[in-house]
Design a protein around this motif. Structure first.
Motif, mmCIF file in Angstrom:
data_model
loop_
_atom_site.group_PDB
_atom_site.id
_atom_site.type_symbol
_atom_site.label_atom_id
_atom_site.label_comp_id
_atom_site.label_asym_id
_atom_site.label_seq_id
_atom_site.Cartn_x
_atom_site.Cartn_y
_atom_site.Cartn_z
ATOM 1 N N SER A 22 -92.054 54.145 -63.683
ATOM 2 C CA SER A 22 -90.808 54.794 -63.273
ATOM 3 C C SER A 22 -89.894 53.820 -62.534
ATOM 4 C CB SER A 22 -91.122 56.002 -62.387
ATOM 5 O OG SER A 22 -89.938 56.548 -61.848
ATOM 6 N N THR A 25 -88.618 50.948 -65.057
ATOM 7 C CA THR A 25 -87.636 51.423 -66.041
ATOM 8 C C THR A 25 -86.497 52.223 -65.413
ATOM 9 O OG1 THR A 25 -88.878 53.460 -66.467
ATOM 10 C CG2 THR A 25 -89.398 51.531 -67.843
ATOM 11 N N ASP A 26 -86.578 52.444 -64.099
ATOM 12 C CA ASP A 26 -85.595 53.281 -63.391
ATOM 13 C C ASP A 26 -85.490 54.658 -64.055
ATOM 14 O OD1 ASP A 26 -83.750 53.815 -61.363
ATOM 15 O OD2 ASP A 26 -82.057 53.225 -62.633
ATOM 16 N N SER A 27 -86.663 55.224 -64.372
ATOM 17 C CA SER A 27 -86.718 56.488 -65.114
ATOM 18 C C SER A 27 -86.950 57.682 -64.192
ATOM 19 C CB SER A 27 -87.840 56.430 -66.161
ATOM 20 O OG SER A 27 -88.000 57.687 -66.763
ATOM 21 N N GLY A 28 -85.929 58.505 -64.086
ATOM 22 C CA GLY A 28 -86.080 59.758 -63.364
ATOM 23 C C GLY A 28 -86.967 60.731 -64.114
ATOM 24 N N VAL A 29 -87.021 60.602 -65.429
ATOM 25 C CA VAL A 29 -87.865 61.488 -66.240
ATOM 26 C C VAL A 29 -89.339 61.238 -65.924
ATOM 27 C CG1 VAL A 29 -88.565 62.077 -68.592
ATOM 28 C CG2 VAL A 29 -86.154 61.716 -68.072
ATOM 29 N N LEU A 30 -89.749 59.972 -65.880
ATOM 30 C CA LEU A 30 -91.149 59.677 -65.523
ATOM 31 C C LEU A 30 -91.469 60.163 -64.124
ATOM 32 C CD1 LEU A 30 -91.854 56.097 -66.939
ATOM 33 C CD2 LEU A 30 -92.918 58.246 -67.624
ATOM 34 N N HIS A 90 -82.245 59.981 -57.712
ATOM 35 C CA HIS A 90 -81.804 59.813 -59.104
ATOM 36 C C HIS A 90 -80.659 60.766 -59.430
ATOM 37 C CE1 HIS A 90 -84.484 56.922 -61.012
ATOM 38 N NE2 HIS A 90 -85.468 57.397 -60.268
ATOM 39 N N THR A 102 -89.837 56.464 -54.288
ATOM 40 C CA THR A 102 -90.796 56.168 -55.356
ATOM 41 C C THR A 102 -91.695 55.003 -54.956
ATOM 42 O OG1 THR A 102 -89.156 56.935 -56.965
ATOM 43 C CG2 THR A 102 -91.029 55.701 -57.831
#
Length: 136
Positions: A22, A25-30, A90, A102
């Motif tokens: 997360s 990848t800067d993923s808010g979904v993860l 995010h 995070t």
């Protein structure tokens, strides 16, 4: 309820991987997926725990001893709080909040995964000891 102490450590390895992915990848979904896992873990229904019991534990010797499930569940609540703050970062475009929350969750999960040191469990025990006793 008593649990195999190797289960939370296994979950911490998976949690560390998801939180690291997360961050990378800067993923808010993860992060949202991990927040859901934390919420389920706090309720005693962690998918990582189910995976451990179904796939990993049958291949291991029985545990030397069992541990109380309450401290790891509390730790899942703490992880959920950090994940929610990360998601807030995010959603609001506050990158420092997303990264910091995070990153702190990842640091705690990594400590458990690598060194078998559960910060949330230790915090639970400190709160439990600090609680006033009846009649005192």
């Amino acid at each position: 309820m008593q649990i195999d102490p190797r289960g939370p450590r296994f979950a911490a390895v998976l949690t560390s991987a998801v939180l690291a992915a997360s961050l990378i990848t800067d993923s808010g979904v993860l992060l949202a997926v991990q927040a859901l896992v934390f919420a389920l873990g706090a309720a005693g229904r962690s998918p990582y725990s189910l995976l451990f019991r179904a796939v990993v534990r049958p291949r291991l010797a029985p545990p030397a001893e069992l541990e109380d499930a309450r401290p790891p569940r509390f730790a899942q609540c703490v992880g959920l709080a950090f994940a929610l703050f990360g998601l807030l970062g995010h959603l609001t475009g506050t990158a420092w909040l997303a990264l910091a929350a995070t990153g702190l969750a990842l640091a705690a999960a990594f400590l458990n995964a690598a060194f078998d040191y559960c910060l949330g469990c230790e915090f639970y025990l400190l709160l439990h000891r600090a609680r006033p006793r009846p009649g005192t």
